[in-house]
Design an enzyme around this catalytic site. Structure first.
Site, mmCIF file in Angstrom:
data_model
loop_
_atom_site.group_PDB
_atom_site.id
_atom_site.type_symbol
_atom_site.label_atom_id
_atom_site.label_comp_id
_atom_site.label_asym_id
_atom_site.label_seq_id
_atom_site.Cartn_x
_atom_site.Cartn_y
_atom_site.Cartn_z
ATOM 1 N N HIS A 165 59.061 -3.186 16.898
ATOM 2 C CA HIS A 165 60.278 -3.630 17.091
ATOM 3 C C HIS A 165 61.220 -2.395 18.002
ATOM 4 O O HIS A 165 61.068 -1.055 17.334
ATOM 5 C CB HIS A 165 61.068 -3.939 16.156
ATOM 6 C CG HIS A 165 62.483 -4.467 16.278
ATOM 7 N ND1 HIS A 165 62.594 -5.795 16.597
ATOM 8 C CD2 HIS A 165 63.561 -3.989 16.588
ATOM 9 C CE1 HIS A 165 63.872 -6.229 16.995
ATOM 10 N NE2 HIS A 165 64.512 -5.135 16.712
ATOM 11 N N ALA A 166 61.763 -2.620 19.255
ATOM 12 C CA ALA A 166 62.346 -1.753 20.043
ATOM 13 C C ALA A 166 63.309 -1.033 19.428
ATOM 14 O O ALA A 166 64.206 -1.398 18.643
ATOM 15 C CB ALA A 166 62.563 -2.284 21.389
ATOM 16 N N HIS A 191 68.957 -2.190 27.188
ATOM 17 C CA HIS A 191 69.495 -2.130 25.993
ATOM 18 C C HIS A 191 69.291 -1.025 25.152
ATOM 19 O O HIS A 191 70.112 -0.317 24.811
ATOM 20 C CB HIS A 191 69.063 -3.711 25.121
ATOM 21 C CG HIS A 191 69.725 -3.349 23.759
ATOM 22 N ND1 HIS A 191 70.710 -4.160 23.468
ATOM 23 C CD2 HIS A 191 69.139 -2.800 22.494
ATOM 24 C CE1 HIS A 191 71.095 -3.775 22.168
ATOM 25 N NE2 HIS A 191 70.285 -3.181 21.522
ATOM 26 N N GLU A 192 67.977 -0.765 25.183
ATOM 27 C CA GLU A 192 67.512 0.527 24.444
ATOM 28 C C GLU A 192 68.172 1.949 25.206
ATOM 29 O O GLU A 192 68.635 2.856 24.644
ATOM 30 C CB GLU A 192 66.069 0.549 24.106
ATOM 31 C CG GLU A 192 65.444 -0.753 23.460
ATOM 32 C CD GLU A 192 66.257 -0.718 22.065
ATOM 33 O OE1 GLU A 192 66.127 -1.857 21.427
ATOM 34 O OE2 GLU A 192 66.775 0.262 21.439
ATOM 35 N N HIS A 238 71.633 2.661 24.394
ATOM 36 C CA HIS A 238 71.692 3.505 23.275
ATOM 37 C C HIS A 238 71.640 5.098 23.404
ATOM 38 O O HIS A 238 72.446 5.943 23.003
ATOM 39 C CB HIS A 238 70.764 3.383 22.057
ATOM 40 C CG HIS A 238 71.042 1.786 21.332
ATOM 41 N ND1 HIS A 238 72.099 1.526 20.745
ATOM 42 C CD2 HIS A 238 70.275 0.706 21.273
ATOM 43 C CE1 HIS A 238 71.949 0.139 20.040
ATOM 44 N NE2 HIS A 238 70.866 -0.289 20.648
ATOM 45 N N GLU A 258 75.504 -1.468 20.487
ATOM 46 C CA GLU A 258 74.654 -2.510 21.006
ATOM 47 C C GLU A 258 75.054 -3.121 22.446
ATOM 48 O O GLU A 258 74.210 -3.748 23.099
ATOM 49 C CB GLU A 258 74.758 -3.697 19.815
ATOM 50 C CG GLU A 258 73.991 -3.359 18.435
ATOM 51 C CD GLU A 258 72.747 -2.618 18.584
ATOM 52 O OE1 GLU A 258 72.522 -1.788 17.405
ATOM 53 O OE2 GLU A 258 71.845 -3.008 19.495
ATOM 54 N N HIS A 311 65.016 -7.599 11.141
ATOM 55 C CA HIS A 311 66.243 -6.811 10.567
ATOM 56 C C HIS A 311 66.550 -7.055 9.097
ATOM 57 O O HIS A 311 67.246 -6.410 8.327
ATOM 58 C CB HIS A 311 67.464 -7.271 11.266
ATOM 59 C CG HIS A 311 67.555 -6.947 12.926
ATOM 60 N ND1 HIS A 311 66.803 -7.544 13.682
ATOM 61 C CD2 HIS A 311 68.196 -6.005 13.392
ATOM 62 C CE1 HIS A 311 66.457 -7.042 14.970
ATOM 63 N NE2 HIS A 311 67.525 -6.264 14.709
ATOM 64 N N TYR A 333 75.379 -7.524 16.702
ATOM 65 C CA TYR A 333 74.924 -8.225 17.678
ATOM 66 C C TYR A 333 75.830 -9.062 18.318
ATOM 67 O O TYR A 333 76.241 -9.397 19.451
ATOM 68 C CB TYR A 333 73.334 -8.458 17.743
ATOM 69 C CG TYR A 333 72.409 -7.409 17.307
ATOM 70 C CD1 TYR A 333 72.135 -7.330 16.117
ATOM 71 C CD2 TYR A 333 72.151 -6.584 18.165
ATOM 72 C CE1 TYR A 333 71.103 -6.135 15.646
ATOM 73 C CE2 TYR A 333 71.013 -5.435 17.847
ATOM 74 C CZ TYR A 333 70.776 -5.248 16.489
ATOM 75 O OH TYR A 333 70.039 -4.183 16.213
#
Ligand SMILES: C[C@H](NC(=O)O)C(=O)O
Ligand SMILES: [Zn+2]
Length: 589
Positions: free
Chosen positions: A319-320, A349-350, A353, A377, A479, A489
């Site tokens: 999971h990323a 997305h990552e 962060h 997020e 999650h 999210y």
């Protein structure tokens, strides 16, 4: 008690020094487990988390000694952050060890889960990439059921007992943080007393959009699977929406595209035909960030990230995720990158962060966090709203042809709605279910029943076959066993359109919101960066105001973005049954 603020500030500086040794060491040990799941690495991570918990407890005791009356806002806020320390607050070290062990075991079960073809051990598929590819590309009802049901059998039901005990321990930890239950503790991070009401109101404003999309997609699936499987007045079977959890429907684009025959807006074929590697996908993303004048990924990022699933037999947590090592030097992404548009968007997305980590790395450790978890997020997704536009993808040679007319625009908005609108009920219900579990309104005897009640009520989907309490379907979503809260999210999917609208204005973009591309706009980049630098040093309404000029979450920019599609769907659906009947008497084969 030394109520002297000077003493407090000295203590906070000492904490800040020590934390930047204690946390990096522990996070490195966690990284080792995540990128090489073994019994030894799992135990090392559990042992390290106990040491960190002791450090956090020692610091909490020291922070509690100050009489904060009359202290400055900043000193007070920093001390507050040291008083509420999550699981580390548990009085009983054996219970903390039990909890950390349960969490590690649940994470390992999920991350090593696999489904094997007629039980032959050499034909097993893991979630990434095997089962994910089937869910994305198969149009065979039974094959999809095999993957969907097999995954839940492998990682869902077996997690039930661990989860039940995890809930008890998480609530004990929450009470040690002066909260009634873990859901209340998780919501407290938003510093928003009526958070649940605000989120419910946002959902209710967006529900009509979802129902229109649901009705339209149901009709299209009816055309493919027929009346034996699709009830045009009922919920949709959960396993035929292109995704293991029906949380994103982008993989149905070829089935639901409003105007077929237009050039596709899906770059997956391009990425594959042009021989893109995961590294190149990351480099393209990094270039978008730097084009805005944002901070580039540092050398350590490129040296130490894990951007592909290892092929040396190691088990990893696929999971990323993005990692801040709290030493102002190490920042990484761990992602089992597949060569798809989905994963290209996930890279952004990552990386969003990591950009946030880089922007606030000069803050004290206690402030190295999002203004609220939803902000963290949203960062990468905001940029991805520009990256995803056909015009941008054409400009960076990821689409070979692009057509700009009303029909092509509707196709594009449909592709975006299959991600952003389809997600909303799922993003909301995940923690609706967990808040109910933590506050006791959902006892373990009704875990699965309540889960499917929410899935029916909010998503308008049903399981492809009868479920019971022998199953534990929530644990089939990362999650839940990984204990990662989820309302962040849902909040992100709303506020990212507020940010997009403001950044587009800063970039001087004038057309419709869905056509905006902030690429290379330093004005937009500066507006974003200035907010990111706050970290969690100020309450999130101030961060919201810094970007949008007002302090509230609002669904208005999201609706504005999708307005042309909303009008089109209402026309298309004028003879459709909007919504779905309750628990259907009808059951698919
Ligand atoms: C939306 C959420 N994103 C993430 O975990 O990064 C998910 O994948 O379920
Ligand atoms: Zn994220």
């Amino acid at each position: 008690d030394n109520s002297n603020e000077t003493q407090a500030i000295m203590f906070l500086e000492e904490y800040n020094e020590r934390a930047q040794t204690v946390y990096p060491e522990s996070i490195e040990i966690s990284w080792t487990y995540n990128t090489d799941i073994t019994e030894a690495n799992q135990q090392a991570m559990i042992d390290s988390s106990l040491e960190v918990a002791q450090f956090a407890k020692d610091m909490q005791v020291q922070a509690q000694q100050f009489n904060r009356t009359g202290f400055s806002y900043d000193t007070n806020r920093q001390l507050e952050k040291l008083l509420y320390i999550g699981d580390a607050a548990m009085e009983d070290p054996d219970q903390l060890e039990e909890l950390n062990t349960l969490q590690a075991q649940m994470e390992t079960r999920y991350s090593t889960g696999e489904v094997c073809l007629n039980n032959s051990p050499d034909q097993c598929l893991e979630l990434e990439p095997g089962l994910t590819r089937i869910m994305a590309t198969s149009r065979n009802y039974d094959e999809l059921f095999w993957a969907w049901d097999g995954w839940r059998e492998a990682v869902g039901a077996p997690a039930r007992e661990d989860y039940r005990r995890y809930v008890e321990l998480k609530n004990i930890a929450a009470q040690a943080n002066d909260q009634p239950d873990c859901g209340a503790y998780w919501r407290s991070w938003y510093e928003t007393p009526d958070l649940q009401a605000q989120v419910e109101q946002l959902y209710n404003q967006l529900k009509p959009l979802y129902q229109q999309l649901h009705a339209y997609v149901r009709r299209k699936l009816y055309n493919v699977y027929g009346e034996d499987f699709i009830n045009l007045r009922g919920p949709i079977p959960a396993h035929i929406l292109g995704n293991m959890w029906a949380q994103s429907w982008t993989n149905l684009l070829d089935l639901v595209e409003p105007y077929p025959g237009k050039p596709t807006v899906d770059i997956t074929p391009s990425l594959v035909s042009k021989g893109y590697t995961p590294l190149q996908m990351f480099q393209v993303s990094d270039e978008f960030f730097t084009s805005l004048g944002l901070i580039e990924m540092p050398q350590e990022f490129w040296d130490k990230s894990m951007i592909e699933k290892p092929d040396d037999g190691r088990s990893v947590v696929c999971h990323a995720s993005a990692w801040d090592f709290y030493n102002q030097i190490d920042f990484r992404i761990k992602q089992c990158t597949d060569i798809t548009m989905d994963d290209f968007i996930t890279v952004h997305h990552e990386m969003g962060h990591v950009e946030y980590y880089l922007q606030y790395k000069e803050q004290p450790v206690v402030y190295r966090d999002g203004a609220n978890p939803g902000f963290h997020e949203a960062v990468g997704d905001v940029l991805a709203l520009s990256v995803s536009t056909p015009q941008h993808l054409y400009a960076v040679d990821l689409l070979d042809t692009v057509v700009e007319d009303d029909e092509a625009d509707i196709n594009y908005l449909m592709s975006m709605a299959l991600d952003k609108i389809a997600f909303l009920p799922f993003g909301y219900l995940m923690d609706l279910w967990r808040w109910g579990v933590f506050d006791g309104s959902t006892p373990s005897s009704k875990y699965n029943e309540d889960w499917w009640k929410l899935r029916l009520e909010y998503q308008g989907i049903i399981p492809p076959m009868e479920r019971n309490e022998g199953d534990f379907d929530p644990a089939a979503k990362y999650h839940i066993p990984a204990s990662v809260p989820y309302i962040r999210y849902f909040i992100s999917f709303v506020i990212q359109f507020q940010f997009h609208k403001s950044l587009c204005a800063a970039a001087g973009q004038e057309g419709p919101l869905y056509k905006c591309d902030i690429y290379q706009s330093e004005e937009a980049g500066t507006l974003l960066a200035d907010m990111l630098k706050f970290g969690s040093s100020r309450p999130w309404p101030e961060a919201m105001e810094a970007i949008t000029g007002q302090r509230e979450m609002s669904a208005v920019p999201l609706v504005e973005y999708f307005q042309p599609l909303i009008d089109w769907l209402e026309e298309q659906n004028k003879n459709e049954y909007i919504g779905w009947d309750g628990a259907p008497e009808w059951r698919p084969a």
